[in-house]
Structure formats: structure tokens, C-alpha cells
Design an enzyme around this catalytic site. Sequence first.
Site, PDB file in Angstrom:
ATOM      1  N   ASP A  72       1.029  -1.751  -0.168  1.00 25.43           N
ATOM      2  CA  ASP A  72      -0.167   0.207  -0.153  1.00 25.43           C
ATOM      3  C   ASP A  72       0.326   1.546  -0.094  1.00 25.43           C
ATOM      4  OD1 ASP A  72       0.669  -0.771   2.653  1.00 25.43           O
ATOM      5  OD2 ASP A  72      -0.956  -0.767   3.288  1.00 25.43           O
ATOM      6  N   GLU A  95      -5.547   8.844   0.765  1.00 24.57           N
ATOM      7  CA  GLU A  95      -6.049   8.810   1.483  1.00 24.57           C
ATOM      8  C   GLU A  95      -4.584   7.827   3.019  1.00 24.57           C
ATOM      9  OE1 GLU A  95      -8.272   4.374   2.152  1.00 24.57           O
ATOM     10  OE2 GLU A  95      -7.123   4.648   3.847  1.00 24.57           O
ATOM     11  N   GLU A  96      -3.228   7.982   2.512  1.00 24.63           N
ATOM     12  CA  GLU A  96      -2.520   7.561   2.816  1.00 24.63           C
ATOM     13  C   GLU A  96      -1.468   8.459   4.629  1.00 24.63           C
ATOM     14  OE1 GLU A  96      -0.674   4.208   4.379  1.00 24.63           O
ATOM     15  OE2 GLU A  96      -2.229   3.367   2.868  1.00 24.63           O
ATOM     16  N   LEU A 119      -4.631   1.842  -2.019  1.00 26.46           N
ATOM     17  CA  LEU A 119      -4.706   0.467  -2.058  1.00 26.46           C
ATOM     18  C   LEU A 119      -5.205   0.498  -0.763  1.00 26.46           C
ATOM     19  CD1 LEU A 119      -3.507  -1.273  -4.375  1.00 26.46           C
ATOM     20  CD2 LEU A 119      -2.081  -1.778  -2.220  1.00 26.46           C
ATOM     21  N   ASP A 120      -6.843   0.223  -1.976  1.00 23.11           N
ATOM     22  CA  ASP A 120      -8.474   0.211  -1.121  1.00 23.11           C
ATOM     23  C   ASP A 120      -8.603  -1.850  -1.038  1.00 23.11           C
ATOM     24  OD1 ASP A 120     -10.741   0.410   0.081  1.00 23.11           O
ATOM     25  OD2 ASP A 120     -11.689   0.091  -1.178  1.00 23.11           O
ATOM     26  N   GLU A 281     -13.419   7.270  -0.061  1.00 19.36           N
ATOM     27  CA  GLU A 281     -13.994   6.202  -1.594  1.00 19.36           C
ATOM     28  C   GLU A 281     -15.391   6.483  -1.285  1.00 19.36           C
ATOM     29  OE1 GLU A 281     -13.375   5.069   2.754  1.00 19.36           O
ATOM     30  OE2 GLU A 281     -11.406   3.315   2.091  1.00 19.36           O
TER      31      GLU A 281
HETATM   32  P1  AHM Z   1      -8.398   0.393   3.524  1.00 18.44           P
HETATM   33  O1  AHM Z   1      -9.109   1.406   2.764  1.00 18.44           O
HETATM   34  O2  AHM Z   1      -7.851   0.043   5.125  1.00 18.44           O
HETATM   35  O3  AHM Z   1      -8.295  -0.956   3.253  1.00 18.44           O
HETATM   36  O4  AHM Z   1     -10.563   0.375   4.362  1.00 18.44           O
HETATM   37  C1  AHM Z   1     -11.182   0.602   4.139  1.00 18.44           C
HETATM   38  C2  AHM Z   1     -12.345  -0.948   4.079  1.00 18.44           C
HETATM   39  C3  AHM Z   1     -13.028  -0.950   2.491  1.00 18.44           C
HETATM   40  O5  AHM Z   1     -12.527  -1.325   1.389  1.00 18.44           O
HETATM   41  C4  AHM Z   1     -13.886  -2.093   3.133  1.00 18.44           C
HETATM   42  O6  AHM Z   1     -15.323  -1.936   2.563  1.00 18.44           O
HETATM   43  C5  AHM Z   1     -14.391  -1.882   4.706  1.00 18.44           C
HETATM   44  O7  AHM Z   1     -12.843  -1.524   4.728  1.00 18.44           O
HETATM   45  C6  AHM Z   1     -14.091  -3.334   5.133  1.00 18.44           C
HETATM   46  O8  AHM Z   1     -14.092  -2.985   6.542  1.00 18.44           O
HETATM   47  P2  AHM Z   1     -14.645  -4.002   7.560  1.00 18.44           P
HETATM   48  O9  AHM Z   1     -13.028  -5.053   8.018  1.00 18.44           O
HETATM   49  O10 AHM Z   1     -14.642  -3.618   9.173  1.00 18.44           O
HETATM   50  O11 AHM Z   1     -15.694  -4.922   7.049  1.00 18.44           O
HETATM   51 MG    MG Z   2      -9.349   1.967   1.903  1.00 14.03          MG
END
Ligand code: AHM
Ligand code: MG
Length: 336
Positions: A72, A95-96, A119-120, A281
Site C-alpha cells: 500500500d 488516504e495514506e 490501495l483499498d 472512497e
Molecule cells: P482500507 O482503505 O484501509 O483498506 O479500509 C477500507 C475498507 C474497505 O475497502 C472495506 O469496504 C472496509 O474497509 C471493510 O471494513 P470491515 O473490515 O470493517 O468490514
Molecule cells: Mg480504502
Amino acid sequence: MLISTKFMTLERFIRQQEEKFPQATGEFTNVLFALTLAAKLVWREVSKAGLVNILGTTEQINVSGDILKKLDLFADETIRRTMFYTGHLCAMASEESNGLIEMPTKYNSGKYVLIYDPLDGSSNIDANITIGTIFSIFKRVTSFGQGNLDDCLQPGYKQVAAGYIIYGTSTMFVYTTGQGVHGFTLDPSVGEFLLSNENIKIPPKGKFYSINEGNYNLWDPKFQKYINYLKEIDKQSGRPYSLRYIGTMVGDIHRTLLYGGIFMYPADKKNPNGKLRLMYECNPMSYIVEQAGGRAINGEKRILEIQPDSLHQQTPIFIGSTEEVTLCEKFLKEEN
Ligand code: AHM
Ligand code: MG
């Protein structure tokens, strides 16, 4: 003249879209071109993540002595570096990063603002499960020089483009500039994104609901009632619905876009404002889903109408097929 779309590359498509606007200067097109390059660079690393030991801690050393980065962070840096020098951006936020990304002085007075989640679905990286990159582009509101927070904190309906790259069974680049949603699949043998899904339309109804149901006991009773309703047996109304949840927003919404249904991350006792981030997002995914004919709300209003007050602000989100979001909204407003 008949124009062949058989090998419609993403770049050719972007160029053709631009031609519809005689006043276009090409700056916006160049931002999109740079994003397609960033997408390919990130994909290259993502696709070999299982082969090279770049997962885990941020400070591993590889055989050639280079410091290896977590995927990420690698994605974040790759996008940042690729986008830095277009000269068409005035501000960037990831986001980072905590605040605005500091941009090189000579290149920070462009017309556009880029906001991205590199990296989502980061919790899925180590398990070879679908992950994605999300981006959102605004036009600056300040008039010249380096951009600032005012340029970033605009409501989602002001986006001029949004998209995501999904690294799944194949890699796709899906985007909108307000003229429909178009999807391109990467042909790795030539390194080109080729048009595979033109003008994507989300089905008005769908039988999938997508949510982290482990949080059930943390939800508002009105919302619990809605989820219970989806699970009741009633052949006539097509219930019970089926549950699908990857835990990567990009993947869950991509499926929702193609098959129909609803994806939700509501407020709960642990996350009173929801978990997902408005700017990185929810705005871009909502713009895409609306452009495909769907809906995206926070329970009270369109996601795209929320006036942001900070870069990392969170929001509840209910997004997907129009009829499914409307049904959910009725329960949230207790009209049932
Ligand atoms: P991230 O950006 O740190 O990956 O977090 C976002 C993610 C989303 O992609 C996803 O829909 C959600 O967090 C999942 O959360 P949870 O583990 O609470 O279900
Ligand atoms: Mg994300």
C-alpha cells in the site's frame, strides 16, 4: 466512417471523449493519461506480490539490498510520483497521508486536484484477494499558485472525474467524466487497457446485499430491521437476498455495479460516523454509481451533496441499485 471499437485502448477512448469538447486544452486528458500509467505501475507490483517477498513489514531488505515497501505504501508513492510532474495539478491528497501532499514547486499550480486511495482493501493484500485503487478529480476553486484545502474540500457533485482500478481475476480501469461509466480490461501481454464494458448501467434491482454483518449488534434497530427483512423468506419479493462481502469496497461495489444489489457501511456504536472515507472512497464510488444509474446516500442525503469539512472525514454509505437503496432508505426513515 465506421470507427472500430475492437481494439479501443483507454488512451484512444479518452482522446475521443476529449474531442467532443472543442474548448478542451488537453490538460485534463493528460491527468487521465498519467493515471493510466500509475495504474499499470501499481498493477505490475500487485501482480507479483505473491512472488516477491514485499508483503509484511515496511522495512524489509530484498536480495539486491533495496528497502522493500509494503504494497500500500508502494502504491501510494508510485501514484504520487507519477502524478507529481504532470504540471496540471495544484493539490493532491492520499488516504495514506495526513494532510495535503507537498508537491514540487514548479509543478503545483495546475487546474486540477487529485484525491486518491492508493490501495483499498488493505486487509486483503496478504491473502491474494481483490484490492483496488480509487481516484477522484476536482477542478481547483482558488485562482492561481499552489492549491490548498479549499480546492480539495468540495462536495462530490463537483467532481470532474472519478474512477477505480480493480486488481482481481483481471485488472480493470473503470471511470467516469460525467458521460457514463466505462470499463477497460488490462491485456497484460501488451500492457494496454482495452475497452470491455462501455456505458455500464447498474441493474435497477439486485438480489445481493453486501455488508459486514459481524457488526449487527452495533447497529441501530431500524437498520437491523431492514437486514432482517432482506433475510426473510418470501418468494414473491425475491427474498431471501444473498450476502456477498469481500471487505474491499472497490470489489464489493464493482460486483454491485455489474450484478445489481446494495453495498452498505452504516454508522454503528463503534463508528458513529461510519467507517469509510468521504473524499477517498465514498465520493468517487458514488459518482460512478450515480453515473451508471444507481443511487448513493448517507441515510439522509446524497453522498455527493455532503459538504466536507476535513480530508479524512467518514460517512455512512448505502450505495447500489436504485430500488434497493430506496428500500433501505425507507427503513432508515422508518417509513415501513
Ligand atoms: P482500507 O482503505 O484501509 O483498506 O479500509 C477500507 C475498507 C474497505 O475497502 C472495506 O469496504 C472496509 O474497509 C471493510 O471494513 P470491515 O473490515 O470493517 O468490514
Ligand atoms: Mg480504502
